[in-house]
Design an enzyme around this catalytic site. Structure first.
Site, PDB file in Angstrom:
ATOM      1  N   ARG A 400       0.820  -1.211   0.000  1.00  0.00           N
ATOM      2  CA  ARG A 400       0.000   0.000   0.000  1.00  0.00           C
ATOM      3  C   ARG A 400       0.852   1.258   0.000  1.00  0.00           C
ATOM      4  O   ARG A 400       0.529   2.240  -0.672  1.00  0.00           O
ATOM      5  CB  ARG A 400      -0.950  -0.017   1.196  1.00  0.00           C
ATOM      6  CG  ARG A 400      -2.070   1.006   1.076  1.00  0.00           C
ATOM      7  CD  ARG A 400      -3.062   0.934   2.210  1.00  0.00           C
ATOM      8  NE  ARG A 400      -2.510   1.455   3.443  1.00  0.00           N
ATOM      9  CZ  ARG A 400      -2.261   0.733   4.515  1.00  0.00           C
ATOM     10  NH1 ARG A 400      -2.488  -0.564   4.502  1.00  0.00           N
ATOM     11  NH2 ARG A 400      -1.770   1.288   5.611  1.00  0.00           N
ATOM     12  N   TRP A 434      -8.776   8.935   5.726  1.00  0.00           N
ATOM     13  CA  TRP A 434      -7.985   9.522   4.640  1.00  0.00           C
ATOM     14  C   TRP A 434      -7.327   8.453   3.775  1.00  0.00           C
ATOM     15  O   TRP A 434      -7.177   8.643   2.564  1.00  0.00           O
ATOM     16  CB  TRP A 434      -6.952  10.498   5.183  1.00  0.00           C
ATOM     17  CG  TRP A 434      -6.078   9.958   6.278  1.00  0.00           C
ATOM     18  CD1 TRP A 434      -4.944   9.229   6.142  1.00  0.00           C
ATOM     19  CD2 TRP A 434      -6.275  10.134   7.679  1.00  0.00           C
ATOM     20  NE1 TRP A 434      -4.414   8.927   7.373  1.00  0.00           N
ATOM     21  CE2 TRP A 434      -5.207   9.479   8.338  1.00  0.00           C
ATOM     22  CE3 TRP A 434      -7.233  10.791   8.452  1.00  0.00           C
ATOM     23  CZ2 TRP A 434      -5.082   9.450   9.733  1.00  0.00           C
ATOM     24  CZ3 TRP A 434      -7.106  10.763   9.834  1.00  0.00           C
ATOM     25  CH2 TRP A 434      -6.042  10.101  10.459  1.00  0.00           C
ATOM     26  N   ASP A 570      -1.540   7.488  19.569  1.00  0.00           N
ATOM     27  CA  ASP A 570      -0.416   8.396  19.782  1.00  0.00           C
ATOM     28  C   ASP A 570      -0.904   9.693  20.421  1.00  0.00           C
ATOM     29  O   ASP A 570      -0.424  10.116  21.486  1.00  0.00           O
ATOM     30  CB  ASP A 570       0.263   8.685  18.441  1.00  0.00           C
ATOM     31  CG  ASP A 570       1.707   9.133  18.595  1.00  0.00           C
ATOM     32  OD1 ASP A 570       2.246   9.063  19.709  1.00  0.00           O
ATOM     33  OD2 ASP A 570       2.295   9.552  17.584  1.00  0.00           O
TER      34      ASP A 570
END
Length: 815
Positions: A400, A434, A570
């Site tokens: 990808r 996204w 994160d």
């Protein structure tokens, strides 16, 4: 109700009803050949009655249908049914009629495709049926299995019964393989039809009657006493069917069938202090500090904190502006040219790219040359360039990610767009918003004419909805690909015009376009951690914490930027650590919800992924999570133990860890070192004595890779830079305060401080799509200040005069 549960493949037909469906779709260009080959390999190499293999085959077939219009598959299924309907055994229709007259509710349950089972059910007049269903969205298959009869058909019976009680003792079941065993056990009248060897043994053990296509009518007459037992008929003859492949959905097995945003992170915590409210850092270092004078460090930290505080808005947020990048700027210029829009912006983008060209790395240079001069490269050279770009960042390499780089080069080249990549590179199930948008767009760009209208409609709707409030998820990169794809099929569409407006508004003052438009939450959290440890301007720090608490998403996590829907571990871990450092009681509720969010990410193996629990786990995210949960270790003992075990198991022989979102190896190392040190502090003998050797290996690597100028590079072979040096010093400070290595590193940081108190990002360690660099300048300041608080724990900085501007004037008493 009493039911008659009928299997399909190998029971009502002599082979598989839909076995050739993938081959037919491949012939028409809808099923990628590599996926078809992989499907065949899985089925050829698996046991004919393996339920796991059947389910894996379903998943592979579903994946091959990613973004394929449902109507196309329905058309092929209808065509295949017409070719296969003559294969239905002659006894089937009379048997169904007799069962219905005898008061049975007839159900067809198969591991085959639901649409094919529907054709057979319609032919037989059966209303209750179930096959393997594939998830749909906007008229397209998503690449996921929505439901299957495997492995327990009796559960499907209960579902089809819709709440009506099933009288299993008087019910009948007919099947040919182990996939039917569970429902055969339930039924009072089980019949093993042309049973596979394994089912034949099971039938003998339970005393189930055996039947074949010739004897079944007699068995039904004798066992069920049907008023009009079916008569055996002529055995069906084979009919031509294209490209047979092994059965995709064995839950019914024919008897004679042959033979897987960005942002660096930090170690965090409040100023050292007693009591359980402090986030544990590590054992305190030796008394004293580095040989560079404490006053010099204090002055540097004071200037740096003032530089960071100047970025804080009146509501407590730091924008986290991202530096311009040639890739997005080139894609925007390409889009504007093709749409014939904003010639003045085109000229300024052209100028920006020309300024970037002399210092561009090879990949960006190729993008600039294609955009400005029409100099494109062939497919083989493109592959070599992509491989070279991934050199030194092998852990980021994947189909990808390589597709993303190939798509960039193709997008700025001459039309038509064409990228050769394995089919799994286009799969977007379970990915971030996204990533899904980008992959949908690349798939549309890469699709041969005519483009399926469903593809266009889905991408148009997704883009229109996503850009209602600006750049989609703040990701200019993905937004650009969506608009470029829409231009191919709908040039001049208002959605494209609106999107261009949002992207142009995101341009930086240097006329370049950034990778992301902002990352307020991650930037504010990392700055707040450093400022709170330094004791700088408590009212402003509290305002920053209040701002972040108000940005918590419904799932308990935080995204990297304000207005972004996708949360990540994160950002969540950094915000939680900051809130805990400021006031654990004040922010108790958001902290509790955030902890619950992180606990859902800890896998059975202990690893933690960034965006979704099913994604590959990363050492940096795992260390972040362990550090945040450590103050609550008694409530999270088991997941904490697994997380630390994961870190120990994934450490490399040289002491390093997988680098995650950073190109600097010290990034993941300093977080992992602190997580391991915290675990060691609370239980030195845990994990069979592996903690101290792991800490020593990581620290030894950092000590051995310091450069002669005192700094650290992203890898030992690369030049020193401030943020990598800050990472390394933060890791080493607790146990190595008096070493010459620490002193030289501190001197390096003080030498490279700018006149305004901040730091210039010499070499960015941020990467997305990995390994392409992008820069968030404020992060270097944040992590350097954090490092200074570790090197000089006694910092108590004075609060700058803010002249009535911003949150610094807010009174802490409002708490």
């Amino acid at each position: 109700m009493r039911v008659a549960v009928l299997d399909v493949d190998g029971t009502l037909v002599p082979d598989t009803l839909a076995g050739s469906l993938p081959a037919m779709l491949a012939e028409r260009g809808w099923c990628p050949p590599d996926r078809l080959d992989r499907l065949r390999q899985v089925m050829a190499g698996s046991h004919p009655e393996s339920t796991a293999a059947a389910m894996r085959a379903n998943e592979l077939f579903a994946a091959s249908l990613t973004d394929v219009p449902c109507r196309v598959v329905a058309q092929v299924v209808a065509e295949l049914w017409q070719a296969r309907r003559g294969r239905v055994f002659p006894f089937v229709r009379p048997m169904v009629t007799a069962l219905r007259r005898a008061g049975f509710t007839v159900m067809l349950i198969s591991g085959g495709p639901h649409d094919m089972v529907a054709h057979l059910a319609t032919e037989l007049g059966i209303e209750l049926f179930r096959g393997t269903r594939f998830a749909e969205e906007d008229g397209l298959y998503t690449g996921e299995v929505a439901g299957t009869a495997l492995p327990a058909k009796h559960d499907v019976v209960a579902d089809l019964a819709c709440g009506r009680a099933v009288n299993w003792s008087s019910s009948m079941a007919l099947g040919n393989s182990l996939g039917d065993a569970a429902v055969l056990r339930r039924a009072g009248h089980p019949i093993a039809f042309e049973a596979s060897p394994a089912l034949r043994l099971l039938a003998a053990e339970h005393g189930w009657p055996l039947a074949d296509r010739h004897s079944l009518p007699a068995v039904l007459r004798n066992r069920l006493g049907l008023d009009q037992p079916p008569e055996p008929g002529r055995e069906p003859q084979p009919s031509p069917a294209p490209g047979p492949v092994p059965s995709l959905m064995p839950g019914s097995v024919p008897v004679r069938r042959p033979g897987r945003p960005p942002g660096a992170a930090s170690r965090w915590g409040p100023r050292p202090g007693p009591g359980p409210a402090s986030v544990p850092l590590s054992a305190a270092g030796p008394a004293g500090g580095p040989r560079v004078s404490g006053e010099a460090v204090r002055r540097a930290a004071q200037r740096l904190s003032e530089r960071i505080l100047a970025e804080v808005s009146a509501r407590g947020a730091i924008k986290g502006a991202t530096g311009s990048r040639a890739i997005e700027s080139a894609l925007l210029l390409t889009l504007l040219r093709r749409e014939g829009r904003l010639p003045h912006r085109q000229a300024r983008l052209h100028t920006y790219l020309a300024r970037c060209a002399p210092a561009a790395e090879p990949f960006e240079a190729a993008v600039i040359n294609a955009t400005l001069h029409g100099i494109t490269i062939g497919e083989r050279e493109r592959e070599r360039l992509i491989d070279a770009t991934f050199h030194r960042a092998e852990q980021h390499s994947s189909a990808r990610k390589k597709l993303a780089l190939a798509a960039i080069l193709a997008a700025v080249g001459p039309e038509p767009f064409q990228v050769h990549a394995p089919s799994e590179a286009f799969e977007h199930r379970g990915q971030t918003t996204w990533t899904r948008l980008r992959l949908m767009a690349i798939h549309l760009l890469n699709t041969a004419d005519p483009v399926a209208p469903e593809l266009t409609a889905r991408l148009l709707a997704t883009t229109e909805h996503g850009q209602r409030h600006g750049v989609i998820e703040h990701m200019t990169f993905s937004h650009l690909f969506a608009l470029l794809a829409l231009h191919r099929v709908l040039p001049g569409h208002p959605v494209i015009s609106d999107g261009i407006g949002h992207l142009v508004a995101a341009l930086n003052p240097d006329d370049g376009l950034p990778f992301i438009s902002s990352e307020e939450i991650f930037a504010t959290a990392t700055a707040g951690l450093a400022l709170s440890r330094a004791g700088a301007c408590p009212p402003t720090v509290t305002a920053m914490a209040d701002y972040l608490a108000g940005q918590q998403a419904g799932d308990g996590g935080w995204p990297y930027a304000e207005g972004v829907r996708q949360t990540d571990t994160d950002s969540t871990a950094h915000v939680l650590a900051f809130l805990h450092a400021v006031d654990a009681d004040r922010y108790r509720r958001p902290i509790e919800a955030g902890r619950a969010n992180l606990c859902r990410f800890i896998s059975a193996g202990g690893g933690v992924a960034t965006y979704h629990p099913s994604h590959p786990p990363e050492a940096a995210m795992t260390a972040n999570t362990a550090l945040v949960l450590t103050p609550y270790r008694h409530a999270h003992a088991a997941p904490l133990h697994r997380a630390i075990s994961f870190l120990l198991d994934t450490q490399q022989p040289d002491g390093t860890f997988e680098r995650s979102w950073s190109l600097s190896e010290a990034n993941a190392m300093f977080r992992a070192i602190h997580a391991l040190r915290a675990a060691y502090q609370h239980h030195p003998l845990a994990h069979h004595g592996r903690l101290q050797p792991a800490i020593a290996a990581a620290e030894g690597r950092l000590l051995a890779t310091a450069h002669t100028d005192g700094g650290w590079g992203q890898t030992p072979a690369e030049p020193s830079d401030p943020i990598s040096t800050a990472y390394a010093l933060t890791a080493l400070a607790p146990a190595h305060q008096h070493t010459a290595t620490i002193e030289r590193g501190l001197a390096y940081l003080l030498r490279h401080q700018d006149a305004d108190g901040g730091y210039t990002t010499l070499i960015s360690d941020q990467a997305a799509p990995r390994p392409l660099r992008y820069s968030v300048p404020i992060l270097t300041n944040n992590f350097v200040l954090l490092a200074l608080t570790y090197l000089h724990p006694g910092l108590h900085l004075s609060s700058p005069h803010r002249g009535g501007r911003g949150p610094a004037r807010q009174d802490r008493a409002r708490r």
